[in-house]
Design a protein around this motif. Structure first.
Motif, PDB file in Angstrom:
ATOM      1  N   LYS A  11       0.834  -1.201   0.000  1.00 19.84           N
ATOM      2  CA  LYS A  11       0.000   0.000   0.000  1.00 19.84           C
ATOM      3  C   LYS A  11       0.870   1.253   0.000  1.00 19.84           C
ATOM      4  N   ARG A  42      -2.429  -1.131  -3.512  1.00 19.73           N
ATOM      5  CA  ARG A  42      -3.581  -0.278  -3.294  1.00 19.73           C
ATOM      6  C   ARG A  42      -3.185   1.014  -2.600  1.00 19.73           C
ATOM      7  N   ASP A  88      -5.957  -1.618  -6.546  1.00 19.77           N
ATOM      8  CA  ASP A  88      -7.042  -0.736  -6.128  1.00 19.77           C
ATOM      9  C   ASP A  88      -6.547   0.706  -6.066  1.00 19.77           C
TER      10      ASP A  88
END
Length: 610
Positions: A224, A275, A314
């Motif tokens: 992330k 993401r 994402d």
């Protein structure tokens, strides 16, 4: 206010703290009260820097409430905290409501999971340049985990030197940090280690975590961060097999997909995740921006009979994904989504400018029912402006590619449907969910497949506009079939002549029994349609008006009408002509008389814009 807000210049302290009447000319009667206030402030400062503060909060978002009351973050603000719980990921600290700031080690690196330990003391000092809280005591005393410190014959100094050396050039070698190969029992330790190394590399400003061999994990590898890659050794790809011999293979021991919710009908999560983090993970609102760069390179993931999804991306831009995905259990091998839109980032977060090179095998066991790659999103965020998307899929009953909310991409898809499977090479369709819109439009698709694709039209539940392709280029030399188009859908298939059956409607009179028409048509990337039609009227009695010949797709409104030209070749030998309007070519003889006589045979060519 407290001592943290007082000034080093005495002249400025006359009005800095309204609770202390210390201006020139103040009444002597206030002196005892001033002394008491100063005594209280000193005691508060003593507590704040002496370890009286215990953190609170939830997950990895820590909260500290001082006795002094910090209202402004500046150089020199330092506290001694008692940590109430161990961290499980990158930590954030919010002091007296000044906002969540990254809580990092003395060198700026993100804490690995478990680095902050419950009931331990940690000195934090605000670092102005990076807008973060840095902890010096943890780093200065050990800079390594308790397990590493206890290893015989491996002094702390050697560990520090080794760690620093590994990070030169933006690269960490996971094997040198304790990654265990080919051992399912080490799945938990491997997951924690790889996620910690990704976080550490993010703290250094980005780079690569390098690993090789077969690695078992018991949960997602959750990248992330911007500019951080998990990378294996270089790979070899075998033509027409969708298989890549990668030197890093990830095998999950559990399903890594989370619960189903309104924005995730198949559940969030996958074995590999790249993401943008949600605001709840950082303890408050975050700037409406995506992570930029990073991803996964030269990695193979095997579903192992448990994992329903192997790769999830994402809301990231400029990501790189070069992976081979093998046999997910029932969902899809890869899912590109923009699910944080509206609920976490607060605005559209398209997946854009990605470098995508995916190979997937959805064949064995439950993998035979899985899809290859899904490109999805929400109404305001989608998969768009990606000019290098290469996908090769072996599949059975699932589709090789699903497009939902994907626009302005250039996609090269190779689809191999094995056995007696029922999966399509691709489906461009409406997004899932009430009120969703179809944004599968303006894509360019290079297609080599042994099964037809489907472009959904207006008849789909929830769709408010049909799927539209700017251009589909078929590999006709390998027998790629034409896509099927639903009502209202539009695809410009530029390099083949497709078969269609034109309608025939008499403007006056009757065509008689047995009147037939066959046609072929093609379309250029610029939207020019050419249709060729053969008409036979075995029992006609002659018409008193135009013969309306159906076109393959309607012309575009607001442009100059198309034209149809041809010749009757069996009876009269006359030329025929007409205007293309409203989906038909309305033809007659060039001399103004009408067609439709018994035995008439017409050859017709029509051209128009769409």
């Amino acid at each position: 206010m407290g001592a943290f807000d007082w000034k080093t210049d005495p002249a400025l302290n006359g009005t800095v703290d309204p609770g202390l009447p210390v201006q020139d000319g103040a009444s002597a009667r206030t002196y005892p009260a001033v002394v008491r206030e100063v005594m209280a402030a000193v005691r508060g400062l003593s507590d704040d820097i002496g370890g009286a503060i215990t953190t609170s909060g939830a997950l990895n978002a820590y909260i500290a409430a001082t006795a002094s009351g910090v209202t402004q973050l500046r150089a020199g603000v330092s506290l001694l905290l008692k940590v109430d719980r161990s961290n499980t990921d990158a930590a954030f600290l919010n002091v007296d409501g000044t906002g969540p700031k990254p809580w990092v080690d003395a060198d700026g690196s993100v804490f690995a999971a478990g680095r902050l330990k419950a009931d331990r003391m940690a000195r934090v000092t605000y670092h102005v340049a990076t807008d973060a809280w840095r902890t010096d005591i943890l780093a200065a005393l050990d800079n390594t985990s308790d397990q590493q410190k206890s290893e015989p014959g491996n002094p702390v100094g050697d560990k520090i030197a080794a760690a620093v050396d590994q990070r030169k050039g933006g690269r960490i070698v996971a094997a040198q940090r304790g990654l265990v190969l080919s051992d399912p029992a080490s799945a938990t330790a491997n997951r924690i280690l790889l996620n910690a190394l990704l976080a550490e590399m993010a703290g250094l400003g980005g780079g690569t975590v390098y690993a090789s061999g077969t690695v078992y994990v018991d949960g997602p590898i959750d990248n992330k961060y911007s500019g951080v890659y998990l990378e294996g050794p270089a790979a070899l790809s075998a033509h027409d097999t969708a298989f890549s011999a990668y030197g890093l293979t990830i095998i999950p021991t559990v399903d890594c997909t989370g619960a189903v919710d309104a924005t995730s009908p198949n559940g969030r999560g996958a074995v590999l995740r790249h993401r943008t983090p949600w605001k709840a993970e950082v303890g408050g609102a975050i700037a409406p921006a995506r992570n930029v760069g990073g991803g996964f390179r030269y990695v193979r993931v095997i579903g192992n009979g448990v994992a329903r999804r192997l790769l999830e991306v994402d809301s990231v831009t400029y990501g790189t994904y070069d992976v081979y995905l093998e046999n997910p259990v029932g969902y899809d091998a890869a899912w590109f989504r923009s699910g944080v839109t509206g609920t976490d980032l607060g605005e559209a977060a398209d997946i854009q400018y990605a470098n995508v090179n995916l190979r997937a095998r959805c064949v064995e066991g439950a993998g035979a029912n899985a899809h290859g790659v899904t490109l999805a999103g929400s109404v305001n965020a989608n998969f768009s402006l990606n000019g290098n998307v290469q996908i090769s899929v072996q599949h059975v009953n699932g589709n090789a590619l699903n497009l939902s909310n994907a626009d302005n991409n250039t996609i090269r898809l190779t689809s191999y449907r094995l056995g007696s499977g029922t999966g399509a090479s691709f489906i461009a369709a409406a997004a899932i969910g009430a009120g969703s819109q179809v944004y599968a439009r303006a894509n360019t698709l290079f297609l080599s497949a042994d099964s037809a694709g489907y472009v959904q039209g207006l008849e789909a539940s929830g769709a408010t506009s049909p799927a539209v392709f700017r251009e589909i280029i078929l590999d006709t030399e390998n027998g790629t079939p034409m896509p099927v188009q639903g009502t209202g859908a539009l695809s410009r298939v530029t390099n083949v002549m497709a078969i269609y059956t034109p309608t025939l409607v008499a403007g006056g009179g009757t065509l008689g029994a047995g009147a037939t028409a066959t046609g072929r048509w093609s379309q250029t990337a610029a939207g020019h349609v050419t249709a060729r039609v053969s008409i036979f009227i075995p029992n006609g009695s002659g018409l008193s008006s135009f013969l309306a010949v159906g076109m393959p797709i309607p012309p575009r409104a607001g442009v100059i009408e198309g034209m149809a030209y041809g010749k009757e070749i069996s009876i009269t030998g006359k030329a025929v002509s007409g205007i293309v309007s409203g989906g038909t070519a309305n033809i007659q003889y060039a001399d103004g008389t009408f067609t439709g006589a018994n035995g008439m045979n017409i050859r017709l060519v029509a051209t128009y814009e769409v």
